[in-house]
Design a protein around this motif. Structure first.
Motif, PDB file in Angstrom:
ATOM      1  N   VAL A  69      26.620  51.974  34.873  1.00 51.35           N
ATOM      2  CA  VAL A  69      28.009  51.365  34.570  1.00 51.35           C
ATOM      3  C   VAL A  69      28.115  49.843  34.227  1.00 51.35           C
ATOM      4  CG1 VAL A  69      28.873  53.514  35.487  1.00 51.35           C
ATOM      5  CG2 VAL A  69      29.038  51.308  36.988  1.00 51.35           C
ATOM      6  N   ARG A  70      27.242  49.113  34.384  1.00 49.05           N
ATOM      7  CA  ARG A  70      27.270  47.785  34.553  1.00 49.05           C
ATOM      8  C   ARG A  70      28.010  47.041  35.488  1.00 49.05           C
ATOM      9  NH1 ARG A  70      28.437  46.378  28.171  1.00 49.05           N
ATOM     10  NH2 ARG A  70      30.076  48.082  28.537  1.00 49.05           N
ATOM     11  N   SER A  71      27.578  45.781  35.951  1.00 45.89           N
ATOM     12  CA  SER A  71      28.395  45.074  36.702  1.00 45.89           C
ATOM     13  C   SER A  71      29.744  44.321  36.343  1.00 45.89           C
ATOM     14  CB  SER A  71      27.484  44.074  37.573  1.00 45.89           C
ATOM     15  OG  SER A  71      26.438  44.795  38.365  1.00 45.89           O
ATOM     16  N   ASN A  72      30.429  44.238  37.188  1.00 47.10           N
ATOM     17  CA  ASN A  72      31.609  43.276  37.024  1.00 47.10           C
ATOM     18  C   ASN A  72      31.968  42.492  38.245  1.00 47.10           C
ATOM     19  OD1 ASN A  72      33.712  41.807  35.762  1.00 47.10           O
ATOM     20  ND2 ASN A  72      34.512  43.920  34.706  1.00 47.10           N
ATOM     21  N   PHE A  73      32.647  41.133  37.817  1.00 50.03           N
ATOM     22  CA  PHE A  73      32.735  40.195  39.102  1.00 50.03           C
ATOM     23  C   PHE A  73      33.988  39.683  38.704  1.00 50.03           C
ATOM     24  CE2 PHE A  73      30.515  35.955  40.302  1.00 50.03           C
ATOM     25  CZ  PHE A  73      31.244  36.131  41.649  1.00 50.03           C
ATOM     26  N   ALA A  74      35.020  39.819  39.972  1.00 49.22           N
ATOM     27  CA  ALA A  74      36.274  39.291  39.706  1.00 49.22           C
ATOM     28  C   ALA A  74      36.715  38.442  40.789  1.00 49.22           C
ATOM     29  CB  ALA A  74      37.222  40.727  39.656  1.00 49.22           C
TER      30      ALA A  74
ATOM     31  N   VAL B  90      40.457  38.269  51.084  1.00 51.65           N
ATOM     32  CA  VAL B  90      39.356  38.705  50.340  1.00 51.65           C
ATOM     33  C   VAL B  90      40.093  38.744  48.890  1.00 51.65           C
ATOM     34  CG1 VAL B  90      37.984  40.554  49.807  1.00 51.65           C
ATOM     35  CG2 VAL B  90      38.713  40.044  52.328  1.00 51.65           C
ATOM     36  N   ARG B  91      39.602  37.900  48.178  1.00 49.80           N
ATOM     37  CA  ARG B  91      39.924  37.801  46.628  1.00 49.80           C
ATOM     38  C   ARG B  91      38.911  37.680  45.468  1.00 49.80           C
ATOM     39  NH1 ARG B  91      42.442  32.099  46.874  1.00 49.80           N
ATOM     40  NH2 ARG B  91      42.449  32.455  44.641  1.00 49.80           N
ATOM     41  N   SER B  92      37.548  38.352  45.762  1.00 48.26           N
ATOM     42  CA  SER B  92      36.573  38.283  44.870  1.00 48.26           C
ATOM     43  C   SER B  92      35.668  39.484  45.178  1.00 48.26           C
ATOM     44  CB  SER B  92      35.777  37.141  45.110  1.00 48.26           C
ATOM     45  OG  SER B  92      34.981  37.075  43.811  1.00 48.26           O
ATOM     46  N   VAL B  93      35.204  40.198  44.228  1.00 42.93           N
ATOM     47  CA  VAL B  93      34.402  41.164  44.323  1.00 42.93           C
ATOM     48  C   VAL B  93      33.112  41.451  43.487  1.00 42.93           C
ATOM     49  CG1 VAL B  93      35.958  42.783  43.313  1.00 42.93           C
ATOM     50  CG2 VAL B  93      34.317  43.654  44.932  1.00 42.93           C
ATOM     51  N   LEU B  94      32.028  42.056  43.576  1.00 38.13           N
ATOM     52  CA  LEU B  94      31.131  42.207  42.616  1.00 38.13           C
ATOM     53  C   LEU B  94      30.825  43.333  42.755  1.00 38.13           C
ATOM     54  CD1 LEU B  94      28.893  41.338  40.634  1.00 38.13           C
ATOM     55  CD2 LEU B  94      27.688  40.394  42.572  1.00 38.13           C
ATOM     56  N   ASN B  95      30.446  44.618  41.667  1.00 42.97           N
ATOM     57  CA  ASN B  95      29.721  45.645  42.041  1.00 42.97           C
ATOM     58  C   ASN B  95      28.280  45.502  41.680  1.00 42.97           C
ATOM     59  OD1 ASN B  95      30.924  45.944  39.317  1.00 42.97           O
ATOM     60  ND2 ASN B  95      29.954  47.757  39.378  1.00 42.97           N
TER      61      ASN B  95
ATOM     62  N   PHE C 286      40.118  48.633  36.652  1.00 39.46           N
ATOM     63  CA  PHE C 286      39.754  49.119  37.972  1.00 39.46           C
ATOM     64  C   PHE C 286      39.337  48.144  39.186  1.00 39.46           C
ATOM     65  CE2 PHE C 286      36.534  51.116  40.993  1.00 39.46           C
ATOM     66  CZ  PHE C 286      37.295  52.245  41.201  1.00 39.46           C
ATOM     67  N   ILE C 287      38.397  47.241  38.695  1.00 36.68           N
ATOM     68  CA  ILE C 287      38.100  46.460  39.893  1.00 36.68           C
ATOM     69  C   ILE C 287      39.351  45.272  40.066  1.00 36.68           C
ATOM     70  CG2 ILE C 287      37.234  44.284  38.421  1.00 36.68           C
ATOM     71  CD1 ILE C 287      34.503  44.702  40.496  1.00 36.68           C
ATOM     72  N   ALA C 288      40.147  45.114  39.259  1.00 36.38           N
ATOM     73  CA  ALA C 288      41.480  44.434  39.511  1.00 36.38           C
ATOM     74  C   ALA C 288      42.525  45.091  40.552  1.00 36.38           C
ATOM     75  CB  ALA C 288      42.228  43.904  38.071  1.00 36.38           C
ATOM     76  N   ARG C 289      42.388  46.425  40.298  1.00 32.50           N
ATOM     77  CA  ARG C 289      43.508  47.257  41.164  1.00 32.50           C
ATOM     78  C   ARG C 289      42.808  47.343  42.376  1.00 32.50           C
ATOM     79  NH1 ARG C 289      43.680  52.458  37.698  1.00 32.50           N
ATOM     80  NH2 ARG C 289      44.820  53.139  39.481  1.00 32.50           N
ATOM     81  N   ILE C 290      41.490  47.134  42.721  1.00 34.98           N
ATOM     82  CA  ILE C 290      40.770  47.270  44.283  1.00 34.98           C
ATOM     83  C   ILE C 290      41.360  45.784  44.805  1.00 34.98           C
ATOM     84  CG2 ILE C 290      38.852  46.823  45.403  1.00 34.98           C
ATOM     85  CD1 ILE C 290      37.719  48.640  43.615  1.00 34.98           C
ATOM     86  N   LEU C 291      41.369  44.617  43.995  1.00 30.83           N
ATOM     87  CA  LEU C 291      41.675  43.524  44.667  1.00 30.83           C
ATOM     88  C   LEU C 291      43.376  43.357  44.862  1.00 30.83           C
ATOM     89  CD1 LEU C 291      39.339  40.814  42.716  1.00 30.83           C
ATOM     90  CD2 LEU C 291      39.309  41.662  45.133  1.00 30.83           C
ATOM     91  N   LEU C 292      43.944  44.003  43.774  1.00 35.81           N
ATOM     92  CA  LEU C 292      45.450  43.985  43.989  1.00 35.81           C
ATOM     93  C   LEU C 292      45.861  44.860  45.284  1.00 35.81           C
ATOM     94  CD1 LEU C 292      46.543  45.003  40.294  1.00 35.81           C
ATOM     95  CD2 LEU C 292      47.035  42.881  41.705  1.00 35.81           C
TER      96      LEU C 292
END
Length: 296
Positions: free
Chosen positions: A153-158, A211-216, A196-202
């Motif tokens: 599904v590819r990675s994202n970094f936020a 905790v303000r950053s995440v990478l899958n 999706f990844i933004a809602r996790i950080l929200l």
């Protein structure tokens, strides 16, 4: 009226397209292929290759040469045409945002430079978020082992603003990070680029605001062993069968129990297993990724 878009079209794009065409042609791409990729006629490609195009001021030339190099490499490694278009647009927008192009545009249009700067300005906080995420992203994609960690599904970094209120307060990678011929490619980060990844950080902002950053990345037995060997504190969830909103809650709510370096989502029917690496900043996340790679 000479708007910034007219300035770009008349003064910058002919030179930029020509330089991209020259690089692609040197690497063996046919004129017809170049024309299709650039959205122009083959006759126009031939014109560019013969050196018939307008040359901007010397300072601008250097910046456009840099963009041409980056975009050409992206194309040659199999990047999609639409992503190449976005990459060019983003790089030109950044040159306006920084104020660099405003001096030249103001002279071209006969307007005040301050008018241009106000049009493209962003708040300092948002600019810093983008700059930090972009620097960390550059470090990430330089890692030779990272492409093998990118999931289907590819990675994202936020990275989010402090106390984010909506997905527009979270910067991420438009189109996600992808691997092409063993190399990682990504467009520059933007706010609101990943729901999706933004809602996790929200949701995390109300649980662990630091905790303000995440990478899958992908999950597998090798990754699980490396996480343990690297000394990661790991949470685990299963989002298979859950709605998107339920999946967001499941991943973020693990942090109600403790602070974790990573959360493993074992997935389920129709859901690819993933690992979410968390940190206070994108640099924290990249350092954790390096530790993980060192344990593979």
């Amino acid at each position: 009226m000479r708007t910034p878009s007219v300035y770009v079209a008349e003064e910058l794009m002919p030179f930029l397209r020509a330089k991209i065409a020259e690089r692609l042609y040197r690497e063996g791409m046919k004129q017809s292929q170049i024309a299709e990729y650039l959205g122009i006629t083959q006759a126009m490609v031939s014109k560019y290759l013969s050196g018939r195009y307008k040359v901007p001021p010397e300072d601008v030339v250097q910046r456009l040469e840099d963009i041409a190099n980056e975009v050409s490499k992206f194309i040659l490694f199999g990047g999609r045409r639409e992503d190449a278009v976005l990459l060019v647009a983003r790089r030109l927008f950044e040159l306006f945002q920084s104020g660099f192009l405003c001096r030249f545009y103001a002279e071209y249009a006969g307007v005040g430079e301050d008018s241009c700067r106000s049009l493209f300005s962003v708040t300092q906080g948002r600019r810093e978020i983008l700059e930090v995420l972009n620097m960390a992203l550059s470090e990430l994609i330089k890692n030779e082992r990272f492409p093998e960690l990118i999931p289907e599904v590819r990675s994202n970094f936020a990275y989010s603003l402090p106390s984010p209120r909506s997905i527009e307060d979270v910067a991420a990678i438009p189109g996600r990070i992808t691997a092409v011929k063993g190399k990682a490619f990504a467009l520059p980060p933007e706010f609101g680029a990943s729901e999706f990844i933004a809602r996790i950080l929200l949701r995390l902002a109300g649980i662990r605001p630091e905790v303000r950053s995440v990478l899958n990345i992908r999950y597998g037995r090798d990754i699980e062993s490396a996480l343990t060997e690297a000394g990661f504190k790991i949470g685990k969830v299963k989002t298979g069968g859950l709605s998107e909103e339920e999946a967001v809650r499941a991943i973020a709510d693990v942090f109600r129990q403790d602070a974790y370096d990573a959360v493993v989502d074992v997935g389920g029917l129709g859901v690819e297993p993933l690992v979410y690496i968390f940190g206070e900043t994108p640099f924290d996340v990249v350092e954790k990724l390096k530790r993980l790679v060192g344990s593979l």
